[in-house]
Design an enzyme around this catalytic site. Structure first.
Site, mmCIF file in Angstrom:
data_model
loop_
_atom_site.group_PDB
_atom_site.id
_atom_site.type_symbol
_atom_site.label_atom_id
_atom_site.label_comp_id
_atom_site.label_asym_id
_atom_site.label_seq_id
_atom_site.Cartn_x
_atom_site.Cartn_y
_atom_site.Cartn_z
ATOM 1 N N ASP A 198 38.080 21.920 -21.666
ATOM 2 C CA ASP A 198 37.000 22.288 -21.543
ATOM 3 C C ASP A 198 37.759 23.689 -22.379
ATOM 4 O O ASP A 198 38.366 24.441 -22.550
ATOM 5 C CB ASP A 198 37.836 22.941 -19.725
ATOM 6 C CG ASP A 198 38.125 24.585 -18.978
ATOM 7 O OD1 ASP A 198 37.188 24.770 -19.962
ATOM 8 O OD2 ASP A 198 37.669 25.143 -18.252
ATOM 9 N N HIS A 232 34.522 27.285 -8.591
ATOM 10 C CA HIS A 232 35.735 26.873 -8.271
ATOM 11 C C HIS A 232 36.804 27.589 -6.705
ATOM 12 O O HIS A 232 36.253 28.852 -6.647
ATOM 13 C CB HIS A 232 37.019 26.708 -9.305
ATOM 14 C CG HIS A 232 36.987 26.487 -10.482
ATOM 15 N ND1 HIS A 232 36.277 26.912 -11.620
ATOM 16 C CD2 HIS A 232 36.369 24.698 -10.753
ATOM 17 C CE1 HIS A 232 36.113 25.406 -12.357
ATOM 18 N NE2 HIS A 232 36.169 24.773 -12.023
ATOM 19 N N GLY A 253 34.143 22.726 -8.561
ATOM 20 C CA GLY A 253 33.745 23.614 -7.684
ATOM 21 C C GLY A 253 32.711 22.730 -6.350
ATOM 22 O O GLY A 253 32.407 23.815 -5.409
ATOM 23 N N GLU A 260 32.477 20.895 -20.783
ATOM 24 C CA GLU A 260 31.610 21.760 -20.261
ATOM 25 C C GLU A 260 30.998 23.370 -20.466
ATOM 26 O O GLU A 260 31.380 23.531 -21.746
ATOM 27 C CB GLU A 260 32.890 23.088 -19.621
ATOM 28 C CG GLU A 260 32.706 24.237 -18.657
ATOM 29 C CD GLU A 260 33.101 24.221 -17.671
ATOM 30 O OE1 GLU A 260 34.279 23.853 -16.621
ATOM 31 O OE2 GLU A 260 33.531 25.817 -16.704
ATOM 32 N N THR A 306 39.000 21.185 -3.662
ATOM 33 C CA THR A 306 40.157 22.367 -2.634
ATOM 34 C C THR A 306 39.303 21.554 -0.799
ATOM 35 O O THR A 306 40.531 21.970 0.339
ATOM 36 C CB THR A 306 38.723 23.820 -2.530
ATOM 37 O OG1 THR A 306 38.808 24.698 -3.465
ATOM 38 C CG2 THR A 306 39.313 24.593 -1.157
ATOM 39 N N ASP A 345 41.213 16.094 -16.264
ATOM 40 C CA ASP A 345 40.021 17.800 -15.845
ATOM 41 C C ASP A 345 40.656 18.761 -16.639
ATOM 42 O O ASP A 345 42.474 19.160 -16.402
ATOM 43 C CB ASP A 345 40.621 17.497 -14.024
ATOM 44 C CG ASP A 345 39.455 18.634 -13.387
ATOM 45 O OD1 ASP A 345 38.414 18.874 -14.641
ATOM 46 O OD2 ASP A 345 39.391 19.072 -12.825
ATOM 47 N N HIS A 346 39.977 19.289 -17.138
ATOM 48 C CA HIS A 346 40.511 20.911 -17.465
ATOM 49 C C HIS A 346 41.451 20.548 -18.399
ATOM 50 O O HIS A 346 42.323 21.309 -18.651
ATOM 51 C CB HIS A 346 40.355 21.685 -16.413
ATOM 52 C CG HIS A 346 39.764 22.620 -15.645
ATOM 53 N ND1 HIS A 346 38.721 23.328 -16.355
ATOM 54 C CD2 HIS A 346 38.857 22.443 -14.706
ATOM 55 C CE1 HIS A 346 37.346 23.620 -15.464
ATOM 56 N NE2 HIS A 346 38.176 22.616 -13.995
HETATM 57 ZN ZN ZN Z 1 36.711 22.788 -12.076
#
Ligand code: ZN
Length: 276
Positions: free
Chosen positions: A104, A174, A203, A134, A228, A82-83
């Site tokens: 990203d 996010h 997010g 993205e 989160t 991720d990212h």
């Molecule tokens: Zn993200």
């Protein structure tokens, strides 16, 4: 052995009217709980290693952990970066056995984002690995603001990069700790009208459950990233376990008590993305 690529879980989701959860992992305890939850729900799951996870544990170790869990799982499991902010980190992930990488380039100008994402998609595809990009910018709660995705730019990005999945900015933010927000459905409709690429919502914790459910079934959004809300459950369970007995010092004993609460919370997340 049920290690699969991102494309292999998102294309059936696109056709079947459901979404797959990209669950943000920070270590062995949560990734193991997420796979147990996916097995209990009988659905695929995407295990994601983001920047803070990688800061704590090297990518080759994470790749081995993801692959070990996938190989023993009864459901399809994607090992996803991720990212990734550089080609180098994406290359290390591919070499470490990841089956999907997100590049990203969303902070870069459009032409640069397209050129760099296209190069990484090509590198990934040559290795049999999927690539997510993205377009637009998804901001951070209490930090950088968002730049909503322009549908025409999204169409161009999808066409010129060859990505397997496209993260978009449509009101998502996010690190949200509540679900007050919600997504801009008009913008989602405008984007999905001009592309066939499965869409991704970063997010996802801030998206109300009813909207997750509706969009998973009735839009081209095929992946919701959830971090989160599960980190909050893990942290709370860990604090309770640590405080329960001040004499206890063995961390395996303490960490064990996070398993059931995290499995239960992850099952709730996975249920919301199922088809009708
Ligand atoms: Zn993200």
């Amino acid at each position: 052995m049920s290690l699969v690529t991102l494309k292999e879980v998102l294309q059936p989701a696109l056709k079947g009217g459901y979404a797959v959860a990209g669950l943000v992992t920070l270590g062995w305890e949560d990734m193991r709980a997420y796979v147990a939850a996916a097995e209990a729900e009988g659905c695929p799951v995407i295990l994601q290693a983001g920047p803070s996870c990688r800061e704590h544990t090297p990518l080759p170790v994470l790749g081995a952990m993801f692959r070990h869990l996938a190989e023993g799982a009864s459901v399809p499991v994607v090992a996803h970066l991720d990212h990734g902010y550089t080609a180098e980190v994406c290359r290390i992930a591919i070499d470490s056995g990841f089956t999907s990488v997100m590049f990203d380039g969303s902070r870069k100008p459009l032409a640069e984002n397209i050129a760099e994402t296209a190069a990484i998609a090509e590198m990934a595809h040559a290795a049999g690995v999927s690539c997510e990009g993205e377009i637009g910018f998804v901001g951070y709660s209490g930090g950088e603001g968002s730049a909503g995705t322009d549908p025409e730019e999204a169409a161009q990005f999808a066409r010129e990069t060859g990505v397997d999945a496209m993260a978009i900015s449509v009101g998502n933010v996010h690190l949200q700790q509540d679900k007050q927000g919600g997504l801009d459905e008009a913008r989602i409709r405008a984007i999905e009208a001009v592309t066939e690429v499965p869409l991704v919502i970063h997010g996802g914790s801030g998206v109300p459950l009813a909207q997750r459910r509706a969009l998973a079934r009735g839009s081209k959004i095929c992946k919701f990233n959830i971090g989160t809300e599960l980190r909050m459950v893990f942290g709370e369970a860990l604090r309770e376990a640590a405080n329960r007995d001040p004499e206890r010092f063995d961390r395996v004993q303490i960490l064990k008590e996070t398993h059931d609460p995290v499995v239960a919370a992850a099952r709730t997340v996975l249920q919301s993305f199922k088809g009708a």
